[in-house]
Write a protein that holds these residues in place. Sequence first.
Motif, PDB file in Angstrom:
ATOM      1  N   ARG A 164      -3.699  12.321  -1.710  1.00 61.45           N
ATOM      2  CA  ARG A 164      -3.369  11.168  -0.869  1.00 61.45           C
ATOM      3  C   ARG A 164      -2.526  10.182  -1.668  1.00 61.45           C
ATOM      4  N   VAL A 165      -1.742   9.400  -0.934  1.00 61.65           N
ATOM      5  CA  VAL A 165      -0.874   8.406  -1.561  1.00 61.65           C
ATOM      6  C   VAL A 165      -1.698   7.147  -1.817  1.00 61.65           C
ATOM      7  N   VAL A 166      -1.838   6.787  -3.089  1.00 56.74           N
ATOM      8  CA  VAL A 166      -2.644   5.621  -3.453  1.00 56.74           C
ATOM      9  C   VAL A 166      -1.829   4.341  -3.363  1.00 56.74           C
ATOM     10  N   ASN A 167      -0.589   4.403  -3.835  1.00 54.03           N
ATOM     11  CA  ASN A 167       0.229   3.185  -3.896  1.00 54.03           C
ATOM     12  C   ASN A 167       1.703   3.569  -3.845  1.00 54.03           C
ATOM     13  N   VAL A 168       2.533   2.722  -3.229  1.00 53.26           N
ATOM     14  CA  VAL A 168       3.974   2.946  -3.161  1.00 53.26           C
ATOM     15  C   VAL A 168       4.686   1.664  -3.568  1.00 53.26           C
ATOM     16  N   ASP A 169       5.576   1.762  -4.581  1.00 49.79           N
ATOM     17  CA  ASP A 169       6.356   0.621  -5.051  1.00 49.79           C
ATOM     18  C   ASP A 169       7.841   0.933  -4.929  1.00 49.79           C
TER      19      ASP A 169
END
Length: 448
Positions: free
Chosen positions: A78-83
Amino acid sequence: MTSPHIDPEQPGPQHPHAHSHSHGPAAPVSTHLRRVIAAVLIPFAAAVVVGLVVLWPGGAPAHERTGVGFDRQTQQARVVNVDKVDCKDVNAAQLPTSGESTPPTGEPAAGDSGAGRCEKAEIEVTSGKDKGRTFIEVVQPDAPRQLREGQGVVVAYAPDAPHDLQYSVTDVNRKFPMALLAGIFAVAVVVVGRLRGVMALVALALSFAVLTLFILPAILQGSNPLLVAVVGASAIMLIALYICHGLTARTSVAVLGTLISLLLIGLLGSLFIGWASLSGNTDDSTGLIHGLYPHIDMSGLLLAGVIIGSLGVLDDVTVTQTSAVWELHQADPTMNTKQLYRAGIRIGRDHIASVVNTLVLAYAGAALPLLLLFSIAQSSVGTVANSELVAEEIVRTLVGSIGLVASVPVTTALAALVVSADRTGLGAEAGASAPVRSGRGRRRRTRS
């Protein structure tokens, strides 16, 4: 459930009014006719069972994973964080990138100067031995698939790669929307079809079981794809038709019509696939299969696909035509074989027009991206049709359509012969002394 027996003391036609394919309106079939149908279908069903036993695989043979396409080790994540980051910085760092737009060398894709804002996503593995491990995935601004926080994804695992490059995002996790859509489909089928809908879902599950437990592993083990497809398709046909429409003479006629049409499709497909020199190895998927299992006959696999792909529509045509002839006979028992055939074939012509159009449009829709490529290249119709990719679809469509068209007169003729031949038996069973009534319910004293 309404009893199918006819009471000669009751006035008027005594046929139930349910217009299903098998359960309601069919009058009892004479013992002699049941024996004739059984003499044909029981040996066929026995041959199918023997074929299943002889060809039954022990499972797909093992092989070394290539790490290409579907032949990769995958895990859930799963995607935890996107910057948002500068693309120049992440390209210089040579971090894993998502999307086919970035070459493996780390250089910017064509038309991308390296400037712009990329997405730097932190991904957490949620299954497998590395559960809880995180890695960074960079998504280019022109990538076809963008990531968002909290999104479920599928990641590929390459154990021989450097530690920081072992995992990479290959797809998104679509299990929930697909499961929800399947649930809506099942509810709709049951609400509208009721018990018949439930039986249709059971038949669908068993058909997929035959496909995944028998047909696919048997082909991978090296059995002749055509033989496997014939046996598997026959098993699916028997299971689906008898579960959905009941163990009746009407269903048996539909089975016979489907079987004859499948044999025609197999013969035509074998002839024209060989004549047109179609290899069956035309894209990345078939190329990978041939590379992993070089003993598989790819042209035979193509023919097997034609047979299995035509089966579902054939079932619909043959059952509908058989049901139409049975209903015509019940509406007017005075109709002879020729009259029944003519009336049934008029219904069948409408069915042919709609089914063939449906089949052609289904194949055209599946090949739409390919057709767009040829359109962009401004190729002539002859050039497009001559390419193996398109020629396969043309042969598949035309062979299947010929089988569908042939199934209408074949099944209609079989159904007309059966209900006409059964009238004497019905008269004997219902009572030849039944009073003769005028109008549509009158029973003829002699066979026409």
